[in-house]
Structure formats: structure tokens, C-alpha cells
Write a protein that holds these residues in place. Structure first.
Motif, PDB file in Angstrom:
ATOM      1  N   GLY A 175     184.948-103.135  76.784  1.00 34.83           N
ATOM      2  CA  GLY A 175     183.884-102.246  77.230  1.00 34.83           C
ATOM      3  C   GLY A 175     182.515-102.719  76.810  1.00 34.83           C
ATOM      4  O   GLY A 175     182.323-103.160  75.675  1.00 34.83           O
ATOM      5  N   THR A 176     181.536-102.637  77.720  1.00 36.13           N
ATOM      6  CA  THR A 176     180.157-102.968  77.377  1.00 36.13           C
ATOM      7  C   THR A 176     179.412-101.689  76.991  1.00 36.13           C
ATOM      8  O   THR A 176     179.609-100.636  77.591  1.00 36.13           O
ATOM      9  CB  THR A 176     179.430-103.656  78.542  1.00 36.13           C
ATOM     10  N   GLY A 196     172.992-107.173  76.880  1.00 36.21           N
ATOM     11  CA  GLY A 196     171.929-108.129  76.589  1.00 36.21           C
ATOM     12  C   GLY A 196     172.316-109.557  76.895  1.00 36.21           C
ATOM     13  O   GLY A 196     173.375-109.848  77.483  1.00 36.21           O
ATOM     14  N   ASP A 197     171.427-110.471  76.519  1.00 37.48           N
ATOM     15  CA  ASP A 197     171.640-111.889  76.777  1.00 37.48           C
ATOM     16  C   ASP A 197     172.973-112.348  76.204  1.00 37.48           C
ATOM     17  O   ASP A 197     173.346-111.992  75.086  1.00 37.48           O
ATOM     18  CB  ASP A 197     170.511-112.714  76.139  1.00 37.48           C
ATOM     19  N   GLY A 198     173.687-113.140  76.999  1.00 35.53           N
ATOM     20  CA  GLY A 198     174.957-113.682  76.556  1.00 35.53           C
ATOM     21  C   GLY A 198     176.154-112.798  76.835  1.00 35.53           C
ATOM     22  O   GLY A 198     177.285-113.147  76.454  1.00 35.53           O
ATOM     23  N   LEU A 199     175.937-111.651  77.523  1.00 41.34           N
ATOM     24  CA  LEU A 199     177.056-110.730  77.780  1.00 41.34           C
ATOM     25  C   LEU A 199     178.164-111.424  78.571  1.00 41.34           C
ATOM     26  O   LEU A 199     179.343-111.270  78.249  1.00 41.34           O
ATOM     27  CB  LEU A 199     176.553-109.494  78.522  1.00 41.34           C
ATOM     28  N   ILE A 200     177.803-112.177  79.608  1.00 38.21           N
ATOM     29  CA  ILE A 200     178.815-112.811  80.452  1.00 38.21           C
ATOM     30  C   ILE A 200     179.641-113.803  79.633  1.00 38.21           C
ATOM     31  O   ILE A 200     180.879-113.841  79.739  1.00 38.21           O
ATOM     32  CB  ILE A 200     178.166-113.522  81.656  1.00 38.21           C
ATOM     33  N   GLU A 201     178.972-114.569  78.790  1.00 37.17           N
ATOM     34  CA  GLU A 201     179.686-115.543  77.972  1.00 37.17           C
ATOM     35  C   GLU A 201     180.620-114.840  76.974  1.00 37.17           C
ATOM     36  O   GLU A 201     181.766-115.275  76.768  1.00 37.17           O
ATOM     37  CB  GLU A 201     178.689-116.431  77.218  1.00 37.17           C
ATOM     38  N   ARG A 202     180.131-113.758  76.387  1.00 35.46           N
ATOM     39  CA  ARG A 202     180.965-113.018  75.433  1.00 35.46           C
ATOM     40  C   ARG A 202     182.175-112.389  76.131  1.00 35.46           C
ATOM     41  O   ARG A 202     183.287-112.387  75.595  1.00 35.46           O
ATOM     42  CB  ARG A 202     180.139-111.943  74.726  1.00 35.46           C
ATOM     43  N   GLY A 219     175.726 -99.123  86.399  1.00 34.20           N
ATOM     44  CA  GLY A 219     174.699 -99.459  87.373  1.00 34.20           C
ATOM     45  C   GLY A 219     173.694-100.447  86.808  1.00 34.20           C
ATOM     46  O   GLY A 219     173.987-101.201  85.876  1.00 34.20           O
ATOM     47  N   GLY A 220     172.487-100.436  87.378  1.00 27.13           N
ATOM     48  CA  GLY A 220     171.462-101.373  86.933  1.00 27.13           C
ATOM     49  C   GLY A 220     171.876-102.802  87.236  1.00 27.13           C
ATOM     50  O   GLY A 220     172.286-103.127  88.344  1.00 27.13           O
ATOM     51  N   GLU A 221     171.802-103.660  86.214  1.00 25.54           N
ATOM     52  CA  GLU A 221     172.131-105.077  86.381  1.00 25.54           C
ATOM     53  C   GLU A 221     173.538-105.399  85.878  1.00 25.54           C
ATOM     54  O   GLU A 221     173.868-106.563  85.652  1.00 25.54           O
ATOM     55  CB  GLU A 221     171.103-105.930  85.636  1.00 25.54           C
ATOM     56  N   SER A 222     174.377-104.377  85.753  1.00 27.67           N
ATOM     57  CA  SER A 222     175.698-104.581  85.154  1.00 27.67           C
ATOM     58  C   SER A 222     176.533-105.628  85.873  1.00 27.67           C
ATOM     59  O   SER A 222     177.313-106.351  85.240  1.00 27.67           O
ATOM     60  CB  SER A 222     176.465-103.261  85.118  1.00 27.67           C
ATOM     61  N   LEU A 223     176.404-105.730  87.205  1.00 26.14           N
ATOM     62  CA  LEU A 223     177.258-106.644  87.956  1.00 26.14           C
ATOM     63  C   LEU A 223     176.698-108.063  88.060  1.00 26.14           C
ATOM     64  O   LEU A 223     177.349-108.938  88.633  1.00 26.14           O
ATOM     65  CB  LEU A 223     177.505-106.092  89.364  1.00 26.14           C
ATOM     66  N   GLU A 224     175.515-108.307  87.486  1.00 26.40           N
ATOM     67  CA  GLU A 224     174.939-109.642  87.541  1.00 26.40           C
ATOM     68  C   GLU A 224     175.866-110.651  86.845  1.00 26.40           C
ATOM     69  O   GLU A 224     176.248-110.476  85.693  1.00 26.40           O
ATOM     70  CB  GLU A 224     173.571-109.662  86.852  1.00 26.40           C
ATOM     71  N   GLY A 225     176.226-111.721  87.568  1.00 23.16           N
ATOM     72  CA  GLY A 225     177.035-112.786  86.993  1.00 23.16           C
ATOM     73  C   GLY A 225     178.507-112.478  86.855  1.00 23.16           C
ATOM     74  O   GLY A 225     179.274-113.302  86.330  1.00 23.16           O
ATOM     75  N   ASN A 226     178.944-111.315  87.338  1.00 24.40           N
ATOM     76  CA  ASN A 226     180.333-110.915  87.127  1.00 24.40           C
ATOM     77  C   ASN A 226     181.336-111.741  87.925  1.00 24.40           C
ATOM     78  O   ASN A 226     182.530-111.740  87.599  1.00 24.40           O
ATOM     79  CB  ASN A 226     180.515-109.435  87.448  1.00 24.40           C
ATOM     80  N   GLU A 227     180.867-112.458  88.952  1.00 23.12           N
ATOM     81  CA  GLU A 227     181.792-113.273  89.737  1.00 23.12           C
ATOM     82  C   GLU A 227     182.483-114.317  88.851  1.00 23.12           C
ATOM     83  O   GLU A 227     183.616-114.724  89.117  1.00 23.12           O
ATOM     84  CB  GLU A 227     181.075-113.952  90.905  1.00 23.12           C
ATOM     85  N   ALA A 228     181.801-114.740  87.772  1.00 25.33           N
ATOM     86  CA  ALA A 228     182.382-115.724  86.863  1.00 25.33           C
ATOM     87  C   ALA A 228     183.488-115.143  85.994  1.00 25.33           C
ATOM     88  O   ALA A 228     184.236-115.889  85.351  1.00 25.33           O
ATOM     89  CB  ALA A 228     181.292-116.311  85.968  1.00 25.33           C
TER      90      ALA A 228
END
Length: 308
Positions: A175-176, A196-202, A219-228
């Protein structure tokens, strides 16, 4: 009877405590004497006029969809309920008008279930919309035994139910949430990742083989980069970002009143699978202040209005 109403769109300042006639019911509805009302962000978004065109509003309107109370007048065709039954409901109707912030409210039988036996009306009123949203979105995302699930907004009103339901269904949940909610999210049963920064990597380090479901309750920017982060055949679902459907070919939806799903939530609560957190309660006369606190953000758990 006493009720909170508004006659024009606007801030919480437009809310007034007024006298209204007793509610009328059809054959498949019942009059419920209100004990407690759970507040939700959608309530004030409607009041501010943001949902015009999506749902019809008759002014003056009584806000509120979540309720817990006692049946005082069953309808002609409500065999599931009798006078004196304790019920809770996501009492959403097709038109916003006679909501739950009142001493009594007309509740369609299809939106209600028997209240969980082990909790108070104040706690039960905090469940319907948020609990149903979490349960229905997780089901639609195919979450089940062994699923690897990432939940955005894990400490929020919907997300906290989502974490617990997914865990009860046998999923491995990440969970974030903000750093200050680390302990809370872990207590609910998820591994915590800070925004914050590095969430996708974590998140990728937590689940190297990817997530079977990414469920966005923030919502917001939560889905940014989630394809990875998606595993092959992984599903993205969101209640707040249409990109879940347009960019990820996933699920973007809301929530439906459903008596059977509410009954399942009540069963889970009585079994000890769901913890309910209420941040604060207010009396009916102070409902405007209750909404001001909710609208200020950073509320962990639900704001509940009590009705005597």
C-alpha cells in the motif's frame, strides 16, 4: 423532523439545520430512524455543483448517502426487514434530494442490509460507500487468493477497507501512503511504500515479478509510471482516474448500492476481518463543521455525524 439542507450550490456555509416533513416511501423502501451518518467526499462535490449532469439534484436537498439506524416503518414489499431492525445502507437514489443527514430517511431495500452486530451505529455508518467501493473494485480487478496487489491511497477511507478485504481474500498487499501513516497501513496488513520520488522503484523492489492488480483509490498522479509495475495480464483499476481504462485497458468505475455486498461486509466485520476507523463524530447541528474538517483533507478514517 430536523434535517440538514442546502438550497444553492456552494461551500459548507450553505448548509442549514431546517424542519422538513416526514419522508414518504414507496413499496420497496422503508423509513429508517437515523442514528449515525458517514460523510464522504462525494457529498460535498455534489453540494459544490461538480456532479451536475451526472446525477440530478432537486433543491433544497438533504446531503448524505451513508446511514445506520433503526427501521420504524417497513414498506409494503420489504420482506427482508421489519420494524425495529437495525440496518445500515448506502442509500443512494437516482435523484439527490432526501439524503441521510436527517432524523429519518427513506431507504430503498436494495441499498440496505442488517447492521453488523458487533459494532455501534457510529462505526457501521462509516462503512457503506467506502466499504462497497473497495469490495466491488477489488472483485472487478480479479483479486483473490495469492494475488499480488498494489493499492494506492492505502490509508484513506476506501483504501483502508481495500487493504483489509484484499488480505482477507488471501492477497499479498502493498500500500502507498504518507510516511506518517506507515504504522497504520502495516497494522491493516499491507507492506507500506511512501509517496514521493522513487515510489515506482520501491514498488518494483517489493514485487519483482510485478503486480496482478494495481488499484487506485487516491487519484492525482498515482498511476504515473505504473505500466512498469504490472505483471503479464495484470489489471489496473481506479475510482479516480479514467486513464485506468483509456491508457491501461483496465477498469474505471464508481460504486453501486448492493444489499448482498453490504451483507458480506457485515459478515466480515462480525468475523473480525475488517477494522473501522472513525476520526471524529459531530452532532447533526454541527454537520457543516464536520464537512469543513473533511474538506480540509488529511483525515485518517471517517467523519461521522450522530443523530439522537
Amino acid at each position: 423532523m430536523k434535517a440538514i439542507t442546502y438550497s444553492t450550490f456552494g461551500s459548507a456555509d450553505v448548509l442549514q439545520l431546517t424542519d422538513l416533513p416526514e419522508p414518504h416511501i414507496g413499496p420497496d423502501s422503508m423509513v429508517v430512524e437515523v442514528r449515525a451518518v458517514g460523510l464522504n467526499p462525494v457529498d460535498y462535490k455534489i453540494r459544490e455543483g461538480y456532479l451536475e449532469g451526472l446525477i440530478d439534484i432537486n433543491l433544497p436537498a438533504v446531503p448524505g448517502w451513508d446511514v445506520s439506524g433503526v427501521v420504524v416503518k417497513p414498506g409494503l414489499d420489504t420482506p427482508e426487514f421489519k420494524e425495529g431492525d437495525e440496518v445500515f445502507a448506502y442509500a443512494r437514489k437516482d435523484i439527490v434530494a432526501g439524503g441521510t443527514l436527517a432524523e429519518r430517511v427513506a431507504v430503498p431495500a436494495r441499498t440496505a442490509a442488517h447492521k453488523p452486530r458487533t459494532v455501534s451505529h457510529e462505526l457501521a455508518a462509516a462503512v457503506p460507500l467506502a466499504g462497497l467501493t473497495a469490495l466491488q473494485m477489488l472483485r472487478r480487478a480479479g483479486v483473490g487468493e495469492g494475488s499480488r496487489v498494489l493499492i494506492h491511497g492505502a490509508s484513506g477511507g476506501v483504501g483502508s477497507f481495500g487493504v483489509q478485504i484484499a488480505k482477507a481474500w488471501g492477497a499479498h498487499v502493498v500500500g502507498t501512503a504518507s510516511a506518517r501513516n506507515h504504522t497504520y497501513v502495516c497494522d491493516l496488513g499491507a507492506e507500506h511504500i511512501e509517496y514521493g520520488d522513487g515510489l515506482i522503484e520501491r514498488a518494483a523492489e517489493m514485487m519483482p515479478h510485478g503486480y496482478d492488480a494495481i488499484v487506485d483509490f487516491a487519484g492525482g498522479e498515482s498511476l504515473e509510471g505504473n505500466e512498469a509495475l504490472l505483471a503479464p495480464e495484470g489489471v489496473v483499476a481506479s475510482i479516480a482516474d479514467a486513464r485506468a481504462a483509456t491508457d491501461f485497458d483496465g477498469i474505471y468505475g464508481w460504486v453501486r448500492p448492493d444489499s448482498a455486498d453490504l451483507t458480506e461486509l457485515a459478515r466480515m466485520i462480525d468475523a473480525g476481518d475488517l477494522r473501522i476507523e472513525v476520526a471524529r463524530t459531530y452532532p447533526l447541528a454541527e454537520a457543516a463543521d464536520a464537512y469543513r474538517e473533511l474538506e480540509g483533507g488529511h483525515v485518517r478514517g471517517k467523519i461521522v455525524v450522530t443523530v439522537s
